[in-house]
Design a protein around this motif. Structure first.
Motif, mmCIF file in Angstrom:
data_model
loop_
_atom_site.group_PDB
_atom_site.id
_atom_site.type_symbol
_atom_site.label_atom_id
_atom_site.label_comp_id
_atom_site.label_asym_id
_atom_site.label_seq_id
_atom_site.Cartn_x
_atom_site.Cartn_y
_atom_site.Cartn_z
ATOM 1 N N ASP A 140 0.796 -1.161 -0.093
ATOM 2 C CA ASP A 140 -0.155 0.047 0.080
ATOM 3 C C ASP A 140 0.798 1.312 0.048
ATOM 4 O O ASP A 140 1.839 1.322 0.586
ATOM 5 C CB ASP A 140 -0.978 0.109 1.342
ATOM 6 C CG ASP A 140 -2.127 -1.149 1.345
ATOM 7 O OD1 ASP A 140 -1.964 -1.906 0.113
ATOM 8 O OD2 ASP A 140 -2.616 -1.197 2.209
ATOM 9 N N GLU A 141 0.430 2.132 -0.610
ATOM 10 C CA GLU A 141 1.166 3.756 -0.569
ATOM 11 C C GLU A 141 0.633 4.180 0.854
ATOM 12 O O GLU A 141 -0.349 4.199 1.269
ATOM 13 C CB GLU A 141 0.701 4.424 -1.661
ATOM 14 C CG GLU A 141 1.408 5.988 -1.794
ATOM 15 C CD GLU A 141 1.232 6.815 -2.590
ATOM 16 O OE1 GLU A 141 1.694 7.729 -2.791
ATOM 17 O OE2 GLU A 141 0.046 6.627 -3.364
ATOM 18 N N MET A 142 1.721 4.833 1.300
ATOM 19 C CA MET A 142 1.282 5.685 2.438
ATOM 20 C C MET A 142 0.661 7.103 2.390
ATOM 21 O O MET A 142 1.297 7.556 1.326
ATOM 22 C CB MET A 142 2.597 5.884 3.286
ATOM 23 C CG MET A 142 2.299 6.746 4.710
ATOM 24 S SD MET A 142 3.703 7.432 5.388
ATOM 25 C CE MET A 142 4.242 8.834 4.105
ATOM 26 N N THR A 143 -0.358 7.268 2.912
ATOM 27 C CA THR A 143 -1.068 8.770 2.552
ATOM 28 C C THR A 143 -1.529 9.372 4.193
ATOM 29 O O THR A 143 -1.117 8.581 5.099
ATOM 30 C CB THR A 143 -2.365 8.326 1.865
ATOM 31 O OG1 THR A 143 -3.405 7.774 2.646
ATOM 32 C CG2 THR A 143 -2.093 7.587 0.592
ATOM 33 N N ALA A 144 -2.060 10.360 4.145
ATOM 34 C CA ALA A 144 -2.586 11.065 5.094
ATOM 35 C C ALA A 144 -3.371 10.279 5.976
ATOM 36 O O ALA A 144 -3.306 10.335 7.013
ATOM 37 C CB ALA A 144 -2.991 12.542 4.628
ATOM 38 N N GLU A 145 -4.224 9.518 5.255
ATOM 39 C CA GLU A 145 -4.942 8.435 5.930
ATOM 40 C C GLU A 145 -4.518 7.891 7.055
ATOM 41 O O GLU A 145 -5.008 7.453 8.294
ATOM 42 C CB GLU A 145 -5.987 7.577 5.100
ATOM 43 C CG GLU A 145 -6.923 6.844 5.579
ATOM 44 C CD GLU A 145 -7.703 5.740 4.869
ATOM 45 O OE1 GLU A 145 -8.358 4.923 5.366
ATOM 46 O OE2 GLU A 145 -7.511 6.076 3.604
ATOM 47 N N ASP A 146 -3.387 7.293 6.684
ATOM 48 C CA ASP A 146 -2.527 6.167 7.561
ATOM 49 C C ASP A 146 -2.046 7.249 8.850
ATOM 50 O O ASP A 146 -1.709 6.568 9.811
ATOM 51 C CB ASP A 146 -1.445 5.472 6.798
ATOM 52 C CG ASP A 146 -1.916 4.649 5.673
ATOM 53 O OD1 ASP A 146 -2.623 3.631 6.112
ATOM 54 O OD2 ASP A 146 -1.696 5.162 4.590
ATOM 55 N N VAL A 147 -1.448 8.325 8.449
ATOM 56 C CA VAL A 147 -0.973 9.094 9.628
ATOM 57 C C VAL A 147 -2.023 9.457 10.496
ATOM 58 O O VAL A 147 -1.800 9.478 11.799
ATOM 59 C CB VAL A 147 -0.394 10.269 9.105
ATOM 60 C CG1 VAL A 147 0.012 11.390 9.982
ATOM 61 C CG2 VAL A 147 0.676 10.068 7.792
ATOM 62 N N VAL A 148 -3.186 10.065 10.150
ATOM 63 C CA VAL A 148 -4.309 10.419 10.893
ATOM 64 C C VAL A 148 -4.900 9.066 11.723
ATOM 65 O O VAL A 148 -4.892 9.258 12.970
ATOM 66 C CB VAL A 148 -5.588 10.787 10.312
ATOM 67 C CG1 VAL A 148 -6.799 11.015 11.185
ATOM 68 C CG2 VAL A 148 -5.354 12.242 9.479
ATOM 69 N N PHE A 149 -4.579 8.103 11.233
ATOM 70 C CA PHE A 149 -5.248 6.671 12.005
ATOM 71 C C PHE A 149 -4.037 6.512 12.935
ATOM 72 O O PHE A 149 -4.342 6.116 13.901
ATOM 73 C CB PHE A 149 -5.283 5.579 11.058
ATOM 74 C CG PHE A 149 -4.880 4.272 11.669
ATOM 75 C CD1 PHE A 149 -5.851 3.760 12.690
ATOM 76 C CD2 PHE A 149 -3.830 3.424 11.576
ATOM 77 C CE1 PHE A 149 -5.745 2.488 13.475
ATOM 78 C CE2 PHE A 149 -3.486 2.325 12.389
ATOM 79 C CZ PHE A 149 -4.812 1.941 13.143
#
Length: 575
Positions: A140-149
């Motif tokens: 998976d590509e890391m995105t802002a969604e992963d950071v927020v989680f």
């Protein structure tokens, strides 16, 4: 506000050191090699005779085995749950990464990581631009969604509120399902982020950290393990927290191939790593509790590295052909923690007497061959870069007569005080404990060693607690770490109900929320006075140091930290 600095760099030891060279150790130094050792290195380089079989194998990349005292202490690979020195070594920087990275091989300050740039928007907000194209271990590509989680209530904070000053206890939380986070995690999260209100996804590659209060150390918290990023999908797909925490999906240069709690951890190269192809095929940390077994395994070629060596074993390694020892003092001080409500320790005079009964310089000389030093209390030299070092402060003086006077004034009658120890979790822990006990006994204190098997037993509250061994780490160039982080309202000492002080806790709020440097410096000076003089929370001993035995022809360098960096930049290849 961004503070940058670091400790002395790592030193390479290669042969025996004359006593005259240890008496007054300079800031940086290298031991001279004797002829036998030089010839040994030449032989190893020329023929590879000293390389174990797994390194001689015909493969594109070598694999290495590292003998360690312990891999992790709680059988998970989640850094928020694994708050330990051994965990730092196994988990950073090879498995877990944050938005900002710690410069492990340099000054220990911040460098770009999963974020390429960052800026302050105001006293409560930091914005970061994410690195595009970063791949997790599952593709998976890391995105802002992963950071927020990764900084969410679900992952870390539970129902805690972004306001410091209130101690959060593990018993306040109950796990309803196996997917719930451990009860201790919300308190640990608020230890590192007392006032983080949330993380906002501005767009796919931009995030903002919002604090509920001003905080001059937000950037420091980001690179001090406070912004590690986990894959959202892997979390959702995991059957339970425990299953996820034994094989977390991250962005690091190596992924978890095999984890056998209390036995070993094997990491394998993540070839889609954003920082370039990892230089090693696998890294295996093997749990070898006994020092002699780690040394013998290194000498025989079973292991390529042996960690946590005490100074009295360095000669054996340094005088073996093809081997060397690397050493550095690190951002970590050895301390003892007092239990304030113990019947004999309720009176601060008894605790003060214990601090004055210790000859710290004698311990550094006897157990450490003068390869470390006694610090100026719970302070680190890096604090000077932010003008937060309290000049003129020192550890409590060694004064046995003063200690006896204090015990007499306190009315101490020789009742026993338990001293909980592990079997050399720290280098020289048992002999250090024996020396401390003897020094305490010499002034009239009846301190009795209680050997324990694990940290759960050390912290257990079902039997009387008196004193325990510990260490305190500095992770950013500001005295909130370790003073507030480890001894403040949500530090381990207070969360485990060992010590508390109302004025000290009020000053912690000043340190966490004030933007006035002079006010903060005045606060930390008063906190040192409380915690080390008036109402001792701990007994400061000495700065910690790490000693790592290894094969010289690997050309790897030890960081001035517990962490071991096996990224391409620190693996130039065999000579």
């Amino acid at each position: 506000m961004l503070y940058e600095s670091g400790p002395r760099g790592a030193d390479t030891f290669s042969a025996g050191l004359p006593a005259s060279q240890t008496a007054n150790r300079p800031e940086s130094y290298t031991m001279n090699m004797n002829r036998r050792h030089v010839m040994g290195l030449m032989g190893a380089t020329a023929s590879g005779l000293f390389l174990p079989g797994h390194l001689r194998a015909q493969q594109s990349r070598p694999s290495i085995r590292i003998a360690v005292q312990q891999v992790v202490i709680n059988n998970t690979l989640d850094p928020w749950n694994e708050q330990s020195n051994v965990g730092e070594r196994a988990l950073y920087p090879n498995l877990w990464e944050g938005l900002l990275l710690r410069d492990w091989m340099g000054n220990q300050g911040p460098v770009p990581g999963l974020a390429t740039e960052w800026k302050r928007l105001d006293e409560k907000t930091v914005e970061l631009k994410l690195r595009e194209g970063v791949k997790f271990h599952n593709g998976d590509e890391m995105t802002a969604e992963d950071v927020v989680f990764s900084l969410s209530p679900e992952r870390l904070f539970g129902d805690t509120q972004p306001a410091g000053g209130k101690t959060i206890y593990a018993e306040d939380f109950t796990r309803s399902t196996g997917k719930d986070i451990p009860a201790a995690l919300p308190g640990i999260a608020r230890r590192k982020w007392p006032s983080l209100a949330g993380v906002e996804a501005v767009d796919k590659y931009t995030v903002r950290f919002h604090n509920a209060t001003p905080d001059v150390t937000m950037e420091g918290r980001l690179y001090a393990g406070g912004s590690i990023v986990a894959n959202r999908r892997a979390w959702d797909e995991a059957e339970s927290y425990d299953a996820w925490a034994k094989k977390p999906v991250t962005t690091g240069p190596y992924y978890v191939e095999d984890f056998q709690p209390d036995v070993s951890l094997t990491l394998r190269a993540h070839d889609d790593y954003w920082g370039g192809r990892p230089p090693l095929e696998t890294i295996t940390f093997v749990e070898v509790p006994e020092v002699a077994s780690r040394v013998n395994g290194l000498l025989s070629g079973e292991y390529d590295f042996a960690c946590d060596l005490p100074p009295d074993q360095l000669g054996t390694v340094m005088n073996a052909p093809g081997l060397e020892v690397q050493n550095s003092t690190i951002w970590n001080h050895r301390v003892n923690v007092f239990t304030q409500d113990h019947e004999q320790l309720q009176n601060p005079l008894v605790r003060r007497a214990m601090t004055h009964a210790i000859d710290r310089k004698a311990i550094v000389e006897a157990l450490w061959a003068n390869l470390t030093e006694v610090p100026a209390g719970l302070q680190f030299d890096s604090f000077r870069t932010s003008d937060m070092f309290i000049e003129g402060w020192a550890a409590p003086e060694y004064n046995p007569e003063l200690a006896r006077q204090m015990l007499k004034e306190a009315g101490y009658k020789g009742d026993p005080i338990p001293f909980r120890l592990l079997n050399n979790y720290y280098i020289n822990q048992v002999p250090n404990g024996q020396i401390l006990t003897e020094m305490w006994n010499q002034v009239g204190l009846n301190v009795e060693i209680e050997m324990k098997e694990n940290w759960g037993q050390i912290l257990a509250q079902d039997t009387p607690r008196g004193v325990r061994d510990w260490s305190a780490s500095n992770t950013i160039n500001d005295p909130i770490s370790p003073m507030v982080v480890q001894f403040g309202p949500n530090g381990s000492a207070q969360q485990n109900r060992e010590w508390t002080n109302a004025e000290f806790n009020d000053l912690c709020q000043v340190m966490e929320t004030s933007t006035d440097r002079a006010k903060r410096k005045q606060a930390i000076a008063r906190m040192l006075t409380i915690a080390e003089r008036e109402d001792p929370a701990y007994n400061i001993l000495h700065q910690n140091a790490v000693f790592t035995g290894m094969r010289s022809n690997l050309n790897w360098k030890a960081a001035p930290a517990f962490a071991m960096d096996f990224r391409a930049s620190n693996w130039p290849g065999q000579s």
